[in-house]
Scaffold this motif. Structure first.
Motif, PDB file in Angstrom:
ATOM      1  N   SER A 100       0.824  -1.218   0.000  1.00 39.10           N
ATOM      2  CA  SER A 100       0.000   0.000   0.000  1.00 39.10           C
ATOM      3  C   SER A 100       0.851   1.258   0.000  1.00 39.10           C
ATOM      4  O   SER A 100       0.449   2.292  -0.539  1.00 39.10           O
ATOM      5  CB  SER A 100      -0.940   0.002   1.219  1.00 39.10           C
ATOM      6  N   SER A 101       2.029   1.172   0.591  1.00 41.44           N
ATOM      7  CA  SER A 101       2.904   2.342   0.691  1.00 41.44           C
ATOM      8  C   SER A 101       3.771   2.556  -0.537  1.00 41.44           C
ATOM      9  O   SER A 101       4.382   3.621  -0.687  1.00 41.44           O
ATOM     10  CB  SER A 101       3.817   2.204   1.914  1.00 41.44           C
ATOM     11  N   SER A 102       3.821   1.556  -1.460  1.00 38.32           N
ATOM     12  CA  SER A 102       4.812   1.655  -2.530  1.00 38.32           C
ATOM     13  C   SER A 102       4.382   1.101  -3.883  1.00 38.32           C
ATOM     14  O   SER A 102       5.081   1.318  -4.873  1.00 38.32           O
ATOM     15  CB  SER A 102       6.085   0.911  -2.099  1.00 38.32           C
ATOM     16  N   TYR A 103       3.259   0.388  -3.946  1.00 36.83           N
ATOM     17  CA  TYR A 103       2.829  -0.226  -5.206  1.00 36.83           C
ATOM     18  C   TYR A 103       2.009   0.791  -5.992  1.00 36.83           C
ATOM     19  O   TYR A 103       0.881   1.128  -5.628  1.00 36.83           O
ATOM     20  CB  TYR A 103       2.005  -1.481  -4.924  1.00 36.83           C
ATOM     21  N   VAL A 104       2.569   1.266  -7.091  1.00 34.67           N
ATOM     22  CA  VAL A 104       2.017   2.408  -7.827  1.00 34.67           C
ATOM     23  C   VAL A 104       0.887   1.994  -8.761  1.00 34.67           C
ATOM     24  O   VAL A 104       0.935   0.933  -9.393  1.00 34.67           O
ATOM     25  CB  VAL A 104       3.137   3.104  -8.631  1.00 34.67           C
ATOM     26  N   ASN A 105      -0.118   2.830  -8.849  1.00 38.33           N
ATOM     27  CA  ASN A 105      -1.224   2.641  -9.797  1.00 38.33           C
ATOM     28  C   ASN A 105      -0.709   2.976 -11.194  1.00 38.33           C
ATOM     29  O   ASN A 105      -0.946   4.059 -11.728  1.00 38.33           O
ATOM     30  CB  ASN A 105      -2.390   3.558  -9.414  1.00 38.33           C
ATOM     31  N   SER A 106      -0.002   2.014 -11.783  1.00 37.38           N
ATOM     32  CA  SER A 106       0.727   2.294 -13.027  1.00 37.38           C
ATOM     33  C   SER A 106      -0.086   2.072 -14.288  1.00 37.38           C
ATOM     34  O   SER A 106       0.359   2.429 -15.373  1.00 37.38           O
ATOM     35  CB  SER A 106       1.988   1.419 -13.093  1.00 37.38           C
ATOM     36  N   VAL A 107      -1.282   1.485 -14.170  1.00 36.82           N
ATOM     37  CA  VAL A 107      -2.059   1.181 -15.371  1.00 36.82           C
ATOM     38  C   VAL A 107      -3.206   2.153 -15.559  1.00 36.82           C
ATOM     39  O   VAL A 107      -3.176   3.026 -16.426  1.00 36.82           O
ATOM     40  CB  VAL A 107      -2.581  -0.280 -15.327  1.00 36.82           C
ATOM     41  N   ASN A 108      -4.249   2.035 -14.712  1.00 34.82           N
ATOM     42  CA  ASN A 108      -5.452   2.821 -14.968  1.00 34.82           C
ATOM     43  C   ASN A 108      -5.288   4.308 -14.685  1.00 34.82           C
ATOM     44  O   ASN A 108      -6.051   5.122 -15.208  1.00 34.82           O
ATOM     45  CB  ASN A 108      -6.639   2.268 -14.168  1.00 34.82           C
ATOM     46  N   LEU A 109      -4.304   4.710 -13.906  1.00 38.27           N
ATOM     47  CA  LEU A 109      -4.017   6.135 -13.736  1.00 38.27           C
ATOM     48  C   LEU A 109      -2.666   6.495 -14.324  1.00 38.27           C
ATOM     49  O   LEU A 109      -2.503   7.569 -14.895  1.00 38.27           O
ATOM     50  CB  LEU A 109      -4.052   6.514 -12.253  1.00 38.27           C
ATOM     51  N   ILE A 124       6.041   4.889 -18.083  1.00 37.31           N
ATOM     52  CA  ILE A 124       5.415   4.029 -17.078  1.00 37.31           C
ATOM     53  C   ILE A 124       5.812   2.570 -17.251  1.00 37.31           C
ATOM     54  O   ILE A 124       5.661   1.761 -16.329  1.00 37.31           O
ATOM     55  CB  ILE A 124       3.872   4.179 -17.146  1.00 37.31           C
ATOM     56  N   ALA A 125       6.329   2.190 -18.416  1.00 38.35           N
ATOM     57  CA  ALA A 125       6.618   0.785 -18.717  1.00 38.35           C
ATOM     58  C   ALA A 125       7.645   0.149 -17.772  1.00 38.35           C
ATOM     59  O   ALA A 125       7.443  -0.986 -17.323  1.00 38.35           O
ATOM     60  CB  ALA A 125       7.073   0.644 -20.167  1.00 38.35           C
ATOM     61  N   PRO A 126       8.768   0.809 -17.441  1.00 33.54           N
ATOM     62  CA  PRO A 126       9.744   0.169 -16.556  1.00 33.54           C
ATOM     63  C   PRO A 126       9.175  -0.173 -15.180  1.00 33.54           C
ATOM     64  O   PRO A 126       9.422  -1.255 -14.655  1.00 33.54           O
ATOM     65  CB  PRO A 126      10.862   1.213 -16.450  1.00 33.54           C
ATOM     66  N   LEU A 127       8.416   0.761 -14.597  1.00 37.02           N
ATOM     67  CA  LEU A 127       7.825   0.495 -13.291  1.00 37.02           C
ATOM     68  C   LEU A 127       6.804  -0.629 -13.382  1.00 37.02           C
ATOM     69  O   LEU A 127       6.719  -1.488 -12.499  1.00 37.02           O
ATOM     70  CB  LEU A 127       7.170   1.755 -12.736  1.00 37.02           C
ATOM     71  N   LEU A 128       6.027  -0.641 -14.463  1.00 36.46           N
ATOM     72  CA  LEU A 128       5.048  -1.704 -14.668  1.00 36.46           C
ATOM     73  C   LEU A 128       5.745  -3.061 -14.722  1.00 36.46           C
ATOM     74  O   LEU A 128       5.293  -4.031 -14.095  1.00 36.46           O
ATOM     75  CB  LEU A 128       4.263  -1.451 -15.961  1.00 36.46           C
ATOM     76  N   LEU A 129       6.866  -3.136 -15.432  1.00 36.31           N
ATOM     77  CA  LEU A 129       7.620  -4.387 -15.531  1.00 36.31           C
ATOM     78  C   LEU A 129       8.153  -4.804 -14.171  1.00 36.31           C
ATOM     79  O   LEU A 129       8.073  -5.981 -13.795  1.00 36.31           O
ATOM     80  CB  LEU A 129       8.775  -4.234 -16.517  1.00 36.31           C
ATOM     81  N   PHE A 130       8.703  -3.847 -13.418  1.00 34.53           N
ATOM     82  CA  PHE A 130       9.232  -4.169 -12.098  1.00 34.53           C
ATOM     83  C   PHE A 130       8.143  -4.724 -11.190  1.00 34.53           C
ATOM     84  O   PHE A 130       8.349  -5.724 -10.488  1.00 34.53           O
ATOM     85  CB  PHE A 130       9.844  -2.914 -11.465  1.00 34.53           C
ATOM     86  N   GLN A 131       6.983  -4.080 -11.200  1.00 36.84           N
ATOM     87  CA  GLN A 131       5.894  -4.519 -10.332  1.00 36.84           C
ATOM     88  C   GLN A 131       5.365  -5.892 -10.741  1.00 36.84           C
ATOM     89  O   GLN A 131       4.978  -6.696  -9.890  1.00 36.84           O
ATOM     90  CB  GLN A 131       4.771  -3.479 -10.321  1.00 36.84           C
ATOM     91  N   ILE A 132       5.363  -6.156 -12.050  1.00 33.74           N
ATOM     92  CA  ILE A 132       4.851  -7.427 -12.547  1.00 33.74           C
ATOM     93  C   ILE A 132       5.780  -8.586 -12.218  1.00 33.74           C
ATOM     94  O   ILE A 132       5.352  -9.622 -11.685  1.00 33.74           O
ATOM     95  CB  ILE A 132       4.665  -7.363 -14.084  1.00 33.74           C
ATOM     96  N   LEU A 133       7.072  -8.408 -12.531  1.00 30.38           N
ATOM     97  CA  LEU A 133       7.993  -9.534 -12.527  1.00 30.38           C
ATOM     98  C   LEU A 133       8.831  -9.662 -11.262  1.00 30.38           C
ATOM     99  O   LEU A 133       9.437 -10.712 -11.033  1.00 30.38           O
ATOM    100  CB  LEU A 133       8.928  -9.446 -13.737  1.00 30.38           C
ATOM    101  N   ILE A 134       8.893  -8.615 -10.450  1.00 28.98           N
ATOM    102  CA  ILE A 134       9.733  -8.682  -9.257  1.00 28.98           C
ATOM    103  C   ILE A 134       8.923  -8.441  -7.986  1.00 28.98           C
ATOM    104  O   ILE A 134       8.874  -9.288  -7.086  1.00 28.98           O
ATOM    105  CB  ILE A 134      10.886  -7.665  -9.346  1.00 28.98           C
TER     106      ILE A 134
END
Length: 314
Positions: A100-109, A124-134
């Motif tokens: 909740s403190s660090s997972y960014v709303n990288s898609v819909n916003l 936004i793509a690098p952060l999206l990849l990090f959140q998805i795969l790591i």
């Protein structure tokens, strides 16, 4: 600023629709849980697979990946270091709080703001990849091992086996891994297959927002005696204040970024908590109020936060 307003307006309309559906009980009393499971098991894995297959990985693997991913991990760790000894919550609740403190709303916003405010969706793509795969695999594995009633006394070998097997049986992790592999080997799946994943993935964002709206029905946000106020306040401050400030320092003085690049990094860090955190909390039945209230508070608070960042850095 028009892009910021537009992005938030879309979110509030869809969340409002979910709230009205909940108030009228149109979808039944279990609608929120069913919709969250649909997002978790079907829509989000399809979205991740399609996004990675159609992404340019040379843009994804950049300094932005290091800055955004590193700072998100650091903020999650800060939450654990503060909340662990201070609040003394169980591991599943600490995990949801860290997300909740660090997972960014990288898609819909994140995507609307990247397009309309930053004029480049690739930010936004690098952060999206990090959140998805790591980030997601680590958090989901932790939740799988601590929140699903694993029996104690099974020995370290069973625990080690579960830690290895669990990530590759999670549908969200599987979707991300499959998409990355397909993209790396350069395979182009048939158009009919890709359209199917695109169709299912396109439902992930609105379904997650509707589920978020449904979760607000009949509840009072930040309610005394029910909501973990200290947890929510800590997660919200870390997300809206500390994370953008950390990204600014790292990007500006660690990587020498200035101008539009620096502005983009800080804006991305100031995006609110993703509704996917609530989907995870609902899936594991832990920290649901914490995830819901933090997502709502940071969504509302990110509007003035991004406005200030735009005035200072744009």
């Amino acid at each position: 600023m028009s892009g910021v307003i537009s992005g938030f307006t879309v979110i509030f309309i869809v969340v409002g629709a979910g709230y009205l559906l909940g108030r009228t009980n149109t979808l039944g009393e279990h609608a929120h849980e069913v919709l969250s499971r649909l997002v978790f098991f079907v829509c989000t894995p399809a979205l991740l697979l399609h996004s990675l297959v159609t992404s340019d990985l040379s843009v994804v693997f950049s300094s932005t990946l290091v800055i955004a991913g590193g700072c998100a991990s650091a903020i999650g760790l800060v939450y654990l270091l503060i909340a662990g000894p201070w609040l003394r919550r169980p591991i599943p609740e600490l995990t949801i709080g860290a997300l909740s403190s660090s997972y960014v709303n990288s898609v819909n916003l994140g995507l609307p703001i990247a397009i309309f405010v930053l004029d480049d969706a690739s930010f936004i793509a690098p952060l999206l990849l990090f959140q998805i795969l790591i980030y997601s695999p680590i958090a989901l594995t932790t939740l799988d091992l601590t929140a699903l009633g694993r029996q104690s006394g099974t020995g370290w070998r069973s625990t080690l086996r579960d830690a290895v097997i669990t990530p590759v049986t999670n549908p969200i992790v599987l979707g991300g891994i499959a998409g990355l592999i397909i993209s790396l080997i350069g395979w182009h799946p048939p158009e009919a297959i890709m359209k199917s994943f695109d169709m299912l993935g396109s439902a992930s964002v609105p379904a997650a927002l509707l589920a978020f709206g449904l979760s607000l029905t009949g509840v009072a946000v930040f309610k005394k005696g029910e909501a973990p106020r200290r947890d929510i306040a800590l997660a919200s401050v870390l997300k809206l204040v500390v994370m953008p400030a950390m990204v600014y320092v790292v990007a500006r003085f660690g990587f020498g970024e200035t101008g539009h690049q620096l502005f983009a990094q800080v804006v991305i860090a100031a995006l609110p908590t993703a509704q996917n955190v609530l989907v995870y909390a609902t899936r594991y039945r832990r920290g649901q109020i914490l995830a819901r209230d933090t997502a709502l508070i940071t969504t509302l608070g990110s509007i003035p936060t991004i406005a200030v960042i735009a005035l200072l850095l744009a």
